[in-house]
Design an enzyme around this catalytic site. Structure first.
Site, PDB file in Angstrom:
ATOM      1  CE  LYS A 168      74.223   5.634  62.843  1.00 31.16           C
ATOM      2  NZ  LYS A 168      73.099   5.834  61.582  1.00 31.16           N
ATOM      3  CE1 TYR A 220      76.467  10.507  60.643  1.00 31.06           C
ATOM      4  CE2 TYR A 220      75.576  11.249  62.831  1.00 31.06           C
ATOM      5  CZ  TYR A 220      75.802  10.397  61.670  1.00 31.06           C
ATOM      6  OH  TYR A 220      75.006   9.074  62.245  1.00 31.06           O
ATOM      7  NE  ARG A 260      79.216   3.226  53.788  1.00 27.79           N
ATOM      8  CZ  ARG A 260      78.317   4.382  54.289  1.00 27.79           C
ATOM      9  NH1 ARG A 260      78.764   5.019  55.324  1.00 27.79           N
ATOM     10  NH2 ARG A 260      77.591   4.799  53.427  1.00 27.79           N
ATOM     11  CB  THR A 277      71.799   4.980  54.119  1.00 31.06           C
ATOM     12  OG1 THR A 277      73.116   5.354  53.834  1.00 31.06           O
ATOM     13  CG2 THR A 277      71.403   5.938  55.179  1.00 31.06           C
ATOM     14  NE  ARG A 279      73.528   1.208  58.326  1.00 34.39           N
ATOM     15  CZ  ARG A 279      74.141   2.324  57.721  1.00 34.39           C
ATOM     16  NH1 ARG A 279      74.247   2.429  56.350  1.00 34.39           N
ATOM     17  NH2 ARG A 279      74.640   3.227  58.516  1.00 34.39           N
ATOM     18  CG  ASN A 322      71.378   3.244  59.916  1.00 39.11           C
ATOM     19  OD1 ASN A 322      71.632   3.693  60.859  1.00 39.11           O
ATOM     20  ND2 ASN A 322      71.246   4.230  58.867  1.00 39.11           N
ATOM     21  CG  HIS A 338      78.666   6.298  61.672  1.00 32.16           C
ATOM     22  ND1 HIS A 338      78.388   7.172  60.642  1.00 32.16           N
ATOM     23  CD2 HIS A 338      80.070   6.521  61.743  1.00 32.16           C
ATOM     24  CE1 HIS A 338      79.341   7.775  60.136  1.00 32.16           C
ATOM     25  NE2 HIS A 338      80.596   7.290  60.848  1.00 32.16           N
ATOM     26  CD  GLU A 340      83.155   9.460  60.431  1.00 35.34           C
ATOM     27  OE1 GLU A 340      83.223   8.175  60.569  1.00 35.34           O
ATOM     28  OE2 GLU A 340      82.275  10.160  59.610  1.00 35.34           O
TER      29      GLU A 340
HETATM   30  N1  UDP Z   1      69.533   9.352  57.353  1.00 37.92           N
HETATM   31  C1  UDP Z   1      68.091   9.487  57.467  1.00 37.92           C
HETATM   32  N2  UDP Z   1      67.468   9.648  56.368  1.00 37.92           N
HETATM   33  C2  UDP Z   1      67.932  10.091  55.077  1.00 37.92           C
HETATM   34  C3  UDP Z   1      69.114  10.169  55.156  1.00 37.92           C
HETATM   35  C4  UDP Z   1      70.186   9.624  56.260  1.00 37.92           C
HETATM   36  O1  UDP Z   1      67.462   9.133  58.411  1.00 37.92           O
HETATM   37  O2  UDP Z   1      67.350  10.390  53.998  1.00 37.92           O
HETATM   38  C5  UDP Z   1      70.231   9.197  58.762  1.00 37.92           C
HETATM   39  C6  UDP Z   1      70.486   7.764  58.941  1.00 37.92           C
HETATM   40  O3  UDP Z   1      70.585   7.636  60.242  1.00 37.92           O
HETATM   41  C7  UDP Z   1      72.033   7.752  58.319  1.00 37.92           C
HETATM   42  C8  UDP Z   1      72.530   9.134  58.797  1.00 37.92           C
HETATM   43  O4  UDP Z   1      71.348   9.850  58.925  1.00 37.92           O
HETATM   44  O5  UDP Z   1      72.657   6.631  58.853  1.00 37.92           O
HETATM   45  C9  UDP Z   1      73.703   9.459  58.113  1.00 37.92           C
HETATM   46  O6  UDP Z   1      73.493   9.569  56.734  1.00 37.92           O
HETATM   47  P1  UDP Z   1      74.604   9.181  55.681  1.00 37.92           P
HETATM   48  O7  UDP Z   1      73.854   9.705  54.414  1.00 37.92           O
HETATM   49  O8  UDP Z   1      75.953   9.624  56.058  1.00 37.92           O
HETATM   50  O9  UDP Z   1      74.354   7.557  55.829  1.00 37.92           O
HETATM   51  P2  UDP Z   1      75.246   6.519  56.014  1.00 37.92           P
HETATM   52  O10 UDP Z   1      76.649   6.903  55.856  1.00 37.92           O
HETATM   53  O11 UDP Z   1      75.294   6.250  57.711  1.00 37.92           O
HETATM   54  O12 UDP Z   1      74.848   5.259  55.410  1.00 37.92           O
HETATM   55 MG    MG Z   2      77.559   8.643  56.218  1.00 40.44          MG
END
Ligand code: UDP
Ligand code: MG
Length: 196
Positions: free
Chosen positions: A14, A54, A123, A129, A140, A160, A163, A174
């Site tokens: 990112k 997304y 992952r 996250t 992360r 974070n 992605h 994606e």
């Molecule tokens: N995000 C955030 N606050 C939250 C949940 C998500 O800022 O409470 C942001 C964060 O940057 C995250 C992205 O939204 O990476 C996408 O969310 P997702 O739940 O898909 O998390 P990821 O798959 O990236 O772990």
């Molecule tokens: Mg996600």
């Protein structure tokens, strides 16, 4: 069904990861684990491209929103004070709006990664996250301490670094969204026959 070692996933370094000089560090971790980079490019995405990257369905909004609410509750922070609502879908939509800002402030490095159960393996390497919750040893967890209790209060998303696709459906969508078939390459790593 594809063999476990042929599974594919999409990773983005990112804008915060790129700006912080963490492109190489991120890629290194995937390569060291025995995963294969089969497509790679730098892109400065448009807001529309991120919007389509997304999901925009209530299940995803609700999932994101309820995780935020849960986190706020655990920290004794009033979610309504900061989001103006306790509705998980509405909170999720707000987070997505902030994502459009955050993901377009600079270039991202997009890649397709292939390897053993690549979606879950990647992952695990990426971590939780919320960096504050991510275990040391994950990307992360090693390079950030950001948290919703700081980020969302400042009306921005949690930064974070990376992605990674969350499941098979996301990975399929994606990969197609970021790469044309000609940009994805087939080759053997020299150590594949020894690793598995
Ligand atoms: N995000 C955030 N606050 C939250 C949940 C998500 O800022 O409470 C942001 C964060 O940057 C995250 C992205 O939204 O990476 C996408 O969310 P997702 O739940 O898909 O998390 P990821 O798959 O990236 O772990
Ligand atoms: Mg996600």
């Amino acid at each position: 069904m594809a063999k476990p070692q042929d599974e594919r996933t999409l990773v983005l370094v990112k804008p915060d990861g790129v700006i912080r000089g963490l492109i190489g560090e991120t890629i290194l971790r995937f390569e060291k684990r025995g995963l294969k980079i089969i497509a790679l490019k730098m892109v400065w995405p448009t807001s529309e491209h991120i919007d389509q990257h997304y999901p925009s369905h209530n299940e995803w909004f609700s999932n994101v929103g309820s995780r935020t609410s849960e986190f706020f509750k655990n920290k004794n922070i009033d979610v309504k004070e900061h989001f103006g609502t306790e509705n998980a879908v509405e909170i999720g939509k707000q987070v997505k709006d902030w994502l459009l800002d955050y993901m377009t402030v600079g270039p991202v490095v997009a890649m397709v990664i292939e390897g053993m159960h690549a979606i879950t393996t990647v992952r695990k390497l990426v971590g939780h996250t919320y960096p504050i919750e991510a275990l040391p040893g994950t990307i992360r967890g090693d390079f950030s301490v950001d948290t919703p209790s700081a980020a969302n209060v400042e009306k921005r998303v949690v930064k974070n670094i990376v992605h990674a696709s969350g499941n098979e459906d996301e990975a399929m969508h994606e990969i197609e969204h970021w790469f044309s078939p000609e940009e994805i390459h087939h080759y053997k790593r020299a150590d594949e026959h020894i690793m598995f």
